[in-house]
Enzyme design. Structure first.
Site, PDB file in Angstrom:
ATOM      1  N   ARG A 110       9.768  11.768   4.473  1.00 15.42           N
ATOM      2  CA  ARG A 110       9.753  10.942   5.683  1.00 15.42           C
ATOM      3  C   ARG A 110       8.725   9.818   5.583  1.00 15.42           C
ATOM      4  O   ARG A 110       7.612  10.023   5.091  1.00 15.42           O
ATOM      5  CB  ARG A 110       9.449  11.800   6.915  1.00 15.42           C
ATOM      6  N   ASP A 111       9.130   8.642   6.044  1.00 14.24           N
ATOM      7  CA  ASP A 111       8.221   7.492   6.075  1.00 14.24           C
ATOM      8  C   ASP A 111       7.127   7.747   7.118  1.00 14.24           C
ATOM      9  O   ASP A 111       7.392   8.275   8.201  1.00 14.24           O
ATOM     10  CB  ASP A 111       9.022   6.233   6.435  1.00 14.24           C
ATOM     11  N   ASN A 116      13.924  -2.932  -0.629  1.00 18.56           N
ATOM     12  CA  ASN A 116      13.150  -4.171  -0.664  1.00 18.56           C
ATOM     13  C   ASN A 116      12.646  -4.392  -2.090  1.00 18.56           C
ATOM     14  O   ASN A 116      12.191  -3.454  -2.745  1.00 18.56           O
ATOM     15  CB  ASN A 116      11.975  -4.083   0.307  1.00 18.56           C
ATOM     16  N   VAL A 143       5.199  -1.148  -1.494  1.00 20.53           N
ATOM     17  CA  VAL A 143       4.845  -0.059  -2.414  1.00 20.53           C
ATOM     18  C   VAL A 143       5.677  -0.262  -3.680  1.00 20.53           C
ATOM     19  O   VAL A 143       6.921  -0.288  -3.624  1.00 20.53           O
ATOM     20  CB  VAL A 143       5.122   1.328  -1.798  1.00 20.53           C
ATOM     21  N   HIS A 153      12.102   2.297  -4.118  1.00 20.96           N
ATOM     22  CA  HIS A 153      12.494   3.286  -3.115  1.00 20.96           C
ATOM     23  C   HIS A 153      13.614   2.748  -2.252  1.00 20.96           C
ATOM     24  O   HIS A 153      13.717   1.541  -2.022  1.00 20.96           O
ATOM     25  CB  HIS A 153      11.296   3.677  -2.244  1.00 20.96           C
ATOM     26  N   MET A 154      14.429   3.666  -1.771  1.00 18.69           N
ATOM     27  CA  MET A 154      15.517   3.324  -0.855  1.00 18.69           C
ATOM     28  C   MET A 154      15.151   3.865   0.518  1.00 18.69           C
ATOM     29  O   MET A 154      14.822   5.046   0.660  1.00 18.69           O
ATOM     30  CB  MET A 154      16.809   3.970  -1.356  1.00 18.69           C
ATOM     31  N   HIS A 155      15.174   2.997   1.531  1.00 13.85           N
ATOM     32  CA  HIS A 155      14.968   3.435   2.914  1.00 13.85           C
ATOM     33  C   HIS A 155      16.309   3.938   3.452  1.00 13.85           C
ATOM     34  O   HIS A 155      17.330   3.264   3.319  1.00 13.85           O
ATOM     35  CB  HIS A 155      14.532   2.264   3.807  1.00 13.85           C
TER      36      HIS A 155
END
Ligand code: 5GP
Ligand code: ZN
Length: 115
Positions: A30-31, A88, A97, A101-103
């Site tokens: 989790r973010d 991003n 970061v 990474h994939m949100h």
């Protein structure tokens, strides 16, 4: 593992995070600053700095990001309402970061485009 990379440390279990999924290629957690009811980051276990640094050898891990996203969306029960996947890349892409990474964001209605 790349020293001083926070996401490498989370993958290795050396930094705290709420891990929701892990397999041989990817880890999801989790973010800490969620922008929706569900906001999970899915990362390759191997350090890849950004999409701009991705190579053919990373293909299976990069593909796994999508399949993990699908699985986690089902776990989070957001698969029916839909969700958004964001990667991003670089400063103009808003990447802060530098471990690819994939949100996975869901649980609310979103519009496109945004900021
Ligand atoms: P980016 O802007 O690079 O695409 O997204 C980085 C994301 O990582 C941000 O949404 C930020 O809240 C999240 N983040 C940064 N540091 C940490 C951390 O130590 N743990 C977790 N769980 N999320 C983090
Ligand atoms: Zn890393």
């Amino acid at each position: 593992m790349t020293t001083d990379c926070i996401f490498c440390k989370i993958v290795a279990g050396e930094a705290k995070a709420e891990v929701v999924y892990q397999d041989d290629l990817v880890t999801a957690f989790r973010d800490t600053h969620p922008v929706g009811p569900t906001h999970i980051l899915i990362v390759p276990n191997q350090h890849i700095t950004a999409v701009s640094q991705a190579e053919a050898q990373h293909e299976s891990a990069l593909g796994r990001l999508f399949l993990a996203a699908r699985k986690i969306a089902e776990m989070e029960q957001i698969q029916q309402g839909g969700y958004r996947l964001i990667v991003n890349t670089g400063p103009n892409g808003g990447q802060t970061v530098f471990h690819l990474h994939m949100h996975l964001i869901g649980g609310k209605r979103m519009r496109y485009p945004m900021g």
